[in-house]
Design a protein around this motif. Structure first.
Motif, PDB file in Angstrom:
ATOM      1  N   ASP A 119      12.132  34.683 -39.942  1.00  0.00           N
ATOM      2  CA  ASP A 119      11.812  32.955 -39.986  1.00  0.00           C
ATOM      3  C   ASP A 119      12.973  32.303 -40.097  1.00  0.00           C
ATOM      4  N   GLU A 120      14.257  32.686 -40.761  1.00  0.00           N
ATOM      5  CA  GLU A 120      15.376  32.013 -40.760  1.00  0.00           C
ATOM      6  C   GLU A 120      15.913  31.505 -39.106  1.00  0.00           C
ATOM      7  N   GLU A 121      15.753  32.873 -38.415  1.00  0.00           N
ATOM      8  CA  GLU A 121      16.295  32.668 -37.069  1.00  0.00           C
ATOM      9  C   GLU A 121      15.343  31.415 -36.219  1.00  0.00           C
ATOM     10  N   LYS A 122      14.002  31.886 -36.554  1.00  0.00           N
ATOM     11  CA  LYS A 122      13.157  30.933 -35.923  1.00  0.00           C
ATOM     12  C   LYS A 122      13.458  29.475 -36.271  1.00  0.00           C
ATOM     13  N   LYS A 123      13.593  29.239 -37.403  1.00  0.00           N
ATOM     14  CA  LYS A 123      14.138  27.744 -37.847  1.00  0.00           C
ATOM     15  C   LYS A 123      15.223  27.368 -37.129  1.00  0.00           C
ATOM     16  N   ALA A 124      16.279  28.052 -37.379  1.00  0.00           N
ATOM     17  CA  ALA A 124      17.622  27.627 -36.932  1.00  0.00           C
ATOM     18  C   ALA A 124      17.542  27.480 -35.268  1.00  0.00           C
ATOM     19  N   ARG A 125      16.834  28.298 -34.569  1.00  0.00           N
ATOM     20  CA  ARG A 125      16.521  28.315 -33.080  1.00  0.00           C
ATOM     21  C   ARG A 125      15.708  26.759 -32.915  1.00  0.00           C
ATOM     22  N   GLU A 126      14.885  26.683 -33.416  1.00  0.00           N
ATOM     23  CA  GLU A 126      13.914  25.444 -33.155  1.00  0.00           C
ATOM     24  C   GLU A 126      14.803  24.419 -33.517  1.00  0.00           C
ATOM     25  N   GLU A 127      15.550  24.326 -34.565  1.00  0.00           N
ATOM     26  CA  GLU A 127      16.538  22.934 -34.747  1.00  0.00           C
ATOM     27  C   GLU A 127      17.409  22.675 -33.916  1.00  0.00           C
ATOM     28  N   LEU A 128      18.145  23.827 -33.139  1.00  0.00           N
ATOM     29  CA  LEU A 128      19.001  23.766 -32.368  1.00  0.00           C
ATOM     30  C   LEU A 128      18.497  23.246 -30.904  1.00  0.00           C
ATOM     31  N   LEU A 129      17.101  23.786 -30.426  1.00  0.00           N
ATOM     32  CA  LEU A 129      16.520  23.271 -29.320  1.00  0.00           C
ATOM     33  C   LEU A 129      16.155  21.863 -29.645  1.00  0.00           C
ATOM     34  N   GLN A 130      15.826  21.410 -30.680  1.00  0.00           N
ATOM     35  CA  GLN A 130      15.411  19.956 -30.678  1.00  0.00           C
ATOM     36  C   GLN A 130      16.536  19.089 -30.580  1.00  0.00           C
ATOM     37  N   GLN A 131      17.556  19.283 -30.985  1.00  0.00           N
ATOM     38  CA  GLN A 131      18.969  18.691 -30.726  1.00  0.00           C
ATOM     39  C   GLN A 131      19.271  18.800 -29.156  1.00  0.00           C
ATOM     40  N   ARG A 132      19.151  20.074 -28.717  1.00  0.00           N
ATOM     41  CA  ARG A 132      19.501  19.978 -27.096  1.00  0.00           C
ATOM     42  C   ARG A 132      18.682  19.334 -26.210  1.00  0.00           C
TER      43      ARG A 132
END
Lengths: 210, 210
Positions: free
Chosen positions: B97-110
């Motif tokens: 879940d942590e990885e999912k959250k981090a990935r989604e946050e980075l995706l949103q920035q990008r």
């Protein structure tokens, strides 16, 4: 050939006060960009899982878009030459009545040639817009915007090429020929704009639904 | 840089199934073509007999069109990089879940960064259309069609760039940000189309009266 030049050098030449390359060359270059984008959509669809049903159709599209893309550099050169030949005729002597008549006759011939090359460029650009439609409808959904950009380039470059037809028509005396060309221009422009709108509609809907 | 490539090689790369260069790069390249044509009109007017009264104005225009022309290659590269960074974020692990959250946050920035580069390209294209208007009005009459082609490229490439904004907005969760961007897009598009029509009107009338 201009298309062998690095893009930066072509842009420098375009921006300079040399009349060639000019808007006609820009239209051909933009047409090549549009055709390349349609090809890209085909290449991203052919052999792709989920697109087996349209594989043959996309291969046919690709053949057509590639033929246009590869023809554009030749049309660009032909446009430049036709312009050069008009300029050459302008420089002919016009002291005697005979010289004046000969010069005017040659100019009339060369204006026609200089109108017909951009007309061919416009016809090819119309085809690019036509090809962008099935590419947007059936091609890889992830590349649908590229089909849209292809249609935008096709339509804009068609109009750009037609401006160069118009310039030459303004100097042609044969009213029947001019009328016939104007009719062709209006038909090309109307169809291309309507088809481009259709493509853009599909593109917006596909992006919104993805 | 892509713009250092021979045009033919760039077209080959564009047509290929590699996602980069794609429509965003095409939009930037077309914007550079449009800016170059406005520059050409200025260069054919500055220092020309009969155009003394607009000399200063044309020099100012040229400065602006050249600045945009020379910025476009950098925007093309920035667009490519922003796309690459979205792809990089997509490939991050998403097991916990942590990885999912981090990935989604980075995706949103990008996604934001990947929306903002084509927005800047669209803004520059809008400026090209704006510059084409005084170029068509006051520039060398023999080059009026080149101002027209500049406006056509500017408007088409603005729309092309906005498709790439739209793609990224479709993945952004921040509704307020998306609404603000959409408002900006609609304003840019509306103004550019109206100004392009004005330019085309001047171009047609000037050709007919020449």
């Amino acid at each position: 050939m201009f298309t062998d030049m690095p893009m930066n050098a072509f842009l420098d030449a375009l921006a300079s006060k040399e009349p060639v390359p000019g808007g006609g060359s820009g239209a051909a270059m933009g047409g090549a960009l549009g055709a390349a984008l349609v090809s890209m959509v085909c290449n991203l669809t052919i052999g792709k899982k989920g697109y087996e049903a349209v594989d043959q159709e996309m291969r046919r599209l690709l053949e057509q878009s590639e033929a246009i893309r590869l023809e554009m550099p030749r049309l660009l050169e032909a446009d430049t030459q036709a312009y050069g030949q008009v300029m050459e005729a302008y420089r002919l002597p016009r002291t005697t009545d005979e010289e004046k008549k000969a010069r005017e006759e040659l100019l009339q011939q060369r204006f026609r040639a200089a109108a017909e090359v951009p007309m061919t460029i416009a016809e090819r650009c119309a085809q690019i817009v036509n090809l962008a439609l099935p590419a947007a409808k059936m091609g890889n959904k992830w590349a649908v915007s590229d089909a849209g950009v292809g249609a935008l380039f096709g339509e804009a470059c068609l109009r750009a090429a037609l401006l160069n037809v118009e310039i030459n028509l303004a100097s042609i005396n044969d009213a029947a020929y001019v009328a016939e060309m104007r009719q062709k221009m209006a038909a090309l422009e109307g169809t291309a704009t309507a088809t481009k709108e259709q493509v853009m509609d599909i593109v917006h809907k596909t992006i919104a639904g993805s």
